[in-house]
Design an enzyme around this catalytic site. Structure first.
Site, PDB file in Angstrom:
ATOM      1  N   TYR A 142     -97.268 -38.509 -53.005  1.00  0.00           N
ATOM      2  CA  TYR A 142     -97.907 -37.365 -52.420  1.00  0.00           C
ATOM      3  C   TYR A 142     -99.166 -37.080 -53.209  1.00  0.00           C
ATOM      4  O   TYR A 142    -100.159 -36.638 -52.319  1.00  0.00           O
ATOM      5  CB  TYR A 142     -96.807 -36.403 -52.599  1.00  0.00           C
ATOM      6  CG  TYR A 142     -97.063 -35.076 -52.258  1.00  0.00           C
ATOM      7  CD1 TYR A 142     -97.103 -34.484 -50.938  1.00  0.00           C
ATOM      8  CD2 TYR A 142     -97.578 -34.094 -53.281  1.00  0.00           C
ATOM      9  CE1 TYR A 142     -97.692 -33.140 -50.927  1.00  0.00           C
ATOM     10  CE2 TYR A 142     -98.160 -32.649 -53.053  1.00  0.00           C
ATOM     11  CZ  TYR A 142     -98.020 -32.306 -51.573  1.00  0.00           C
ATOM     12  OH  TYR A 142     -98.434 -31.207 -51.190  1.00  0.00           O
ATOM     13  N   SER A 171    -103.561 -29.968 -51.795  1.00  0.00           N
ATOM     14  CA  SER A 171    -102.754 -29.293 -52.916  1.00  0.00           C
ATOM     15  C   SER A 171    -103.662 -29.336 -54.024  1.00  0.00           C
ATOM     16  O   SER A 171    -104.476 -30.257 -54.233  1.00  0.00           O
ATOM     17  CB  SER A 171    -101.195 -30.090 -52.642  1.00  0.00           C
ATOM     18  OG  SER A 171    -100.619 -29.911 -53.666  1.00  0.00           O
TER      19      SER A 171
END
Length: 258
Positions: free
Chosen positions: A154, A140
């Site tokens: 995350y 990401s």
């Protein structure tokens, strides 16, 4: 023109919805044999029916090494080998730093980081036997390049994946296996929609191209890494975000209109 992906054996984890489903669809449309995994059998069945082609499913939790071994064994049984592993499975629960408990951290790391490692370990022998093994990790922009309140656990897991990619690519190079990562920005998935229209509107406004990405955008990037032509690329990251990480500030975006 790139060489065909038809007939390759591809495993895509976390592919019942969203980005994983988009990756699986691109490979299936190219004629590959695709095994998709996820935790929900019902969602997987619906995804297979929607994707079509030579796609099948197996319920599995990548945070379990035993489940990952079962996925690899199933791909060998159904396809005769494994050429491409797309380690895509991930979770992104939101919690402020002061509220993240040990169980919360373990759950995110267990799926996003441990699941990546376990998936590669389970498929390693088959990828080696392929002679052209490919590992494509879905990381990401959040963590490696950007931050967002509520996603510190995350972000940490996604940055950690890139450390794994770089070292795994060194270890696996003698086996003829490449290891690369795709770093999506904001992609139009069910998970993004669940964050609400305000989030979607704000994120769209922050992207120079003026739109969210599609799961297929990530699928095409993964498919590129799987080609023979990408065989000399390993340990690398490809950001697919419509230019989201480029502006210095919102003022830079406003200047585009001038």
């Amino acid at each position: 023109m790139f060489t065909t992906l038809s007939g390759l054996s591809v495993v895509v984890t976390g592919a019942s919805k969203g980005i994983g489903k988009g990756i699986a669809r691109v490979f299936a449309d190219a004629g590959a044999h695709v095994l998709i995994t996820g935790r929900s059998a019902a969602d997987l069945e619906a995804a297979v029916a929607d994707i079509g082609g030579r796609t099948s499913h197996l319920p599995a939790d990548v945070s379990s090494r035993a489940d990952c071994d079962r996925v690899a064994a199933t791909a060998l049984e159904r396809h005769g080998g494994i050429d491409v592993l797309c380690a895509n499975a991930g979770v992104f629960p939101s919690a402020r730093l002061e509220d993240i408990g040990a169980d919360d951290l373990a759950a995110v790391m267990g799926t996003n980081l441990n699941g990546t490692v376990f998936s590669v370990q389970a498929c390693l022998d088959a990828l080696t036997a392929s002679g052209r093994g490919r590992v494509v990790v879905t990381s990401s922009i959040t963590g490696p390049f950007t931050g967002y309140p509520g996603w510190s656990h995350y972000a940490a897991s996604k940055a950690a994946q890139l450390g794994f990619v770089r070292t795994a690519s060194l270890e696996l190079a003698p086996r003829g296996i490449t290891v690369n990562a795709v770093l999506p920005g904001n992609i139009a998935t069910e998970g993004i929609a669940d964050l609400g229209p305000g989030y979607v509107e704000a994120m769209t406004a922050s992207i120079p191209q003026g739109r969210l990405g599609s799961p297929a955008d990530i699928g095409h990037a993964a498919a590129f890494f799987a080609t023979l032509e990408a065989g000399f690329i390993t340990g690398q990251t490809l950001v697919v975000d419509g230019g989201q990480v480029l502006p210095e500030s919102t003022q830079a975006l406003a200047a585009m209109a001038g």
